[in-house]
Design a protein around this motif. Structure first.
Motif: not given
Length: 249
Positions: A130-135, A157-168, A189-198
């Motif tokens: 759920y926390l990885k599936s916002f767009y 709530p974590l958009w600053q860390m993850q960044g902006m996801q868009h739906a295909v 991209p957000g202020n952390v990379d994908a591994a840090q966000y995970d």
């Protein structure tokens, strides 16, 4: 069958149908493996800090007290109160929501739910996914949607860390239906990379799994001693059996 029992059965059937309808209304996204580990104290500490900074403004943990958190996570009460308490609560109080009820109803239409038991009800994998599936979704009031919980009434709530996801999006299955979400793309991209966000999401999930059942930490520690005791008891019983049957054979 009495009339009273017929009424009870009807109520049970109604509740089951309502539950089925609620589940059917949720997304069908495949859940990711959270891989959380309650024995990882560092992860629990990071998760507590992330939760308090990003989630506690809207969601309470009414079944978890600050004092219990300090004892279980290897922190002093002073550390918890200075770094994880943003509401001025006492050390023996449960973790409250920081946002006033009036503000919550203004922004979201109702008070956001307590998350004490979300991991036990949904499962850690659901929370993690759920926390990885916002767009981003311009059709939603707050501009966000979620593939696991479609039309969720909250932003990421974590958009600053993850960044902006868009739906295909794919083609609608029938005229008038919304197009299905085929995938999610991170276009900003957000202020952390994908591994840090995970890792951050995994830490929050781990903390919520702990918050749902704090006794699980002690149960795991006791479980090792129980297994050792049973192994020793089995050995003793084997010696007793051998001594008892030696004259018979």
């Amino acid at each position: 069958m009495t009339e009273r029992w017929m009424i009870r059965l009807a109520l049970v059937a109604t509740m089951l149908l309502g539950s089925a309808a609620a589940l059917a209304a949720e997304g069908t996204a495949k859940l990711l493996q959270a891989g959380n580990d309650l024995g990882d104290r560092a992860s629990l500490q990071r998760g507590a800090q992330l939760y308090m900074n990003y989630c506690s403004s809207c969601h309470a943990l009414k079944y978890l007290r600050y004092s219990r958190m300090a004892a279980d996570l290897g922190l002093t009460e002073e550390e918890v109160m200075n770094n994880l308490n943003f509401t001025g609560s006492a050390v023996g109080d449960p973790v409250p929501v920081a946002m006033p009820k009036e503000e919550a109803e203004k922004w979201f239409g109702k008070m956001p739910p307590d998350l004490s038991l979300i991991s036990r009800v949904r499962g850690p994998d659901w929370v993690y996914t759920y926390l990885k599936s916002f767009y981003l979704d311009s059709n939603r009031p707050l501009g966000w949607n979620n593939t696991v919980f479609p039309n969720a009434s909250m932003p990421n709530p974590l958009w600053q860390m993850q960044g902006m996801q868009h739906a295909v999006l794919g083609k609608p299955e029938a005229p008038g239906l919304d197009p299905p979400v085929l995938a999610l793309e991170l276009r900003a991209p957000g202020n952390v990379d994908a591994a840090q966000y995970d890792q951050s999401v995994r830490d929050i999930t781990n903390f919520l799994a702990y918050a749902g059942e704090p006794a699980a930490l002690k149960r795991q520690k006791l479980g090792v001693w129980v297994v050792l005791f049973l192994a020793f008891l089995t050995f003793l019983l084997y010696l007793v059996k051998k001594e008892y049957w030696k004259d018979v054979h």
